[in-house]
Design a protein around this motif. Structure first.
Motif, PDB file in Angstrom:
ATOM      1  N   ASP A  40      73.516 -23.080 -12.255  1.00 21.20           N
ATOM      2  CA  ASP A  40      72.334 -22.287 -12.582  1.00 21.20           C
ATOM      3  C   ASP A  40      72.267 -21.910 -14.050  1.00 21.20           C
ATOM      4  OD1 ASP A  40      71.552 -22.466  -9.956  1.00 21.20           O
ATOM      5  OD2 ASP A  40      72.346 -20.491  -9.402  1.00 21.20           O
ATOM      6  N   GLU A  41      73.331 -22.163 -14.794  1.00 23.82           N
ATOM      7  CA  GLU A  41      73.382 -21.866 -16.224  1.00 23.82           C
ATOM      8  C   GLU A  41      72.878 -23.024 -17.081  1.00 23.82           C
ATOM      9  OE1 GLU A  41      77.312 -20.630 -17.409  1.00 23.82           O
ATOM     10  OE2 GLU A  41      77.577 -19.452 -15.575  1.00 23.82           O
ATOM     11  N   TYR A  42      72.565 -24.168 -16.475  1.00 22.34           N
ATOM     12  CA  TYR A  42      72.231 -25.362 -17.251  1.00 22.34           C
ATOM     13  C   TYR A  42      70.807 -25.849 -16.997  1.00 22.34           C
ATOM     14  CZ  TYR A  42      76.845 -25.495 -19.048  1.00 22.34           C
ATOM     15  OH  TYR A  42      77.982 -25.157 -19.734  1.00 22.34           O
ATOM     16  N   HIS A  77      72.990 -25.179 -22.098  1.00 21.07           N
ATOM     17  CA  HIS A  77      73.386 -23.910 -21.499  1.00 21.07           C
ATOM     18  C   HIS A  77      72.254 -22.896 -21.688  1.00 21.07           C
ATOM     19  CE1 HIS A  77      75.568 -20.076 -21.077  1.00 21.07           C
ATOM     20  NE2 HIS A  77      76.242 -20.760 -20.156  1.00 21.07           N
ATOM     21  N   GLN A  78      72.166 -21.947 -20.771  1.00 20.19           N
ATOM     22  CA  GLN A  78      71.141 -20.895 -20.825  1.00 20.19           C
ATOM     23  C   GLN A  78      71.103 -20.206 -22.188  1.00 20.19           C
ATOM     24  OE1 GLN A  78      68.861 -19.598 -18.265  1.00 20.19           O
ATOM     25  NE2 GLN A  78      68.062 -18.778 -20.173  1.00 20.19           N
ATOM     26  N   SER A  79      72.241 -20.008 -22.831  1.00 15.52           N
ATOM     27  CA  SER A  79      72.266 -19.324 -24.133  1.00 15.52           C
ATOM     28  C   SER A  79      71.538 -20.131 -25.209  1.00 15.52           C
ATOM     29  CB  SER A  79      73.705 -19.017 -24.562  1.00 15.52           C
ATOM     30  OG  SER A  79      74.466 -20.207 -24.660  1.00 15.52           O
ATOM     31  N   ASN A 117      65.663 -25.901 -14.821  1.00 12.86           N
ATOM     32  CA  ASN A 117      67.022 -25.731 -14.335  1.00 12.86           C
ATOM     33  C   ASN A 117      67.494 -27.050 -13.737  1.00 12.86           C
ATOM     34  OD1 ASN A 117      69.079 -25.002 -12.079  1.00 12.86           O
ATOM     35  ND2 ASN A 117      69.090 -23.315 -13.529  1.00 12.86           N
TER      36      ASN A 117
END
Length: 175
Positions: free
Chosen positions: A5-7, A144-146, A164
């Motif tokens: 879920d972070e990618y 990545h989410q960041s 996502n």
């Protein structure tokens, strides 16, 4: 939160994209799949209308094809993130400047049985997996989410959208 879920994957917003962007650089920079690119000479790209197949002015903020191009507005966050094994190459379409994101960070998380195996990232430091390709043959780059947050802080993309990876499929991309 599960790591998958972070990618995200960037995809063109096909409701707005009526063009194709191709590299037309004689240096064959696009063939360097697992190597850095170091040059101050902009990589040459072209933007062609899907209606006429003739060159048109580039107007996008992010272009996604087999190559990723970012408007220069996104240069600072991309540079500041110091992305591991990723070259940010100056690029040009006619007279407009872009950044070509050349990712040669390959972390093989592709499993023939289950698809992406995000558990394989557990022992990889976050700084080394902010941006990567999930296999050597991959044409997609995972963010990545960041990284998505840093980009969207500058301005939300208009011509591309972050999807996502759990919701993305190659079939959706091609439809």
């Amino acid at each position: 939160m599960p790591m998958k879920d972070e990618y995200y994957v960037f995809s063109n917003d096909y409701a707005k994209v009526n063009f194709v962007v191709n590299m037309n650089d004689s240096r064959r920079l696009g063939t360097l799949r697992d190597q850095a690119i170091s040059t101050n000479i902009p990589a040459s790209f072209e933007c062609k209308s899907l209606k006429t197949f003739k060159p048109i002015a580039a107007v996008f903020d992010i272009s996604v094809s087999t190559k990723l191009l970012f408007d220069m507005d996104y240069a600072k966050p991309l540079v500041d993130l110091n992305l591991y094994q990723t070259s940010l190459v100056p690029a040009k379409i006619v007279d407009k400047d872009y950044l070509y994101l050349h990712c040669y960070n390959i972390i093989n998380i592709l499993d023939e049985q289950i698809g992406f195996n995000f558990e394989a990232l557990n022992n990889v430091p976050l700084g080394n997996r902010l941006v990567f390709k999930p296999s050597f043959e991959s044409i997609i780059v995972l963010f990545h989410q960041s990284v998505i947050n840093a980009i969207e802080t500058i301005k939300p993309p208009v011509y591309a959208k972050a999807i996502n990876v759990s919701d993305w499929t190659i079939e959706k991309e091609m439809s």
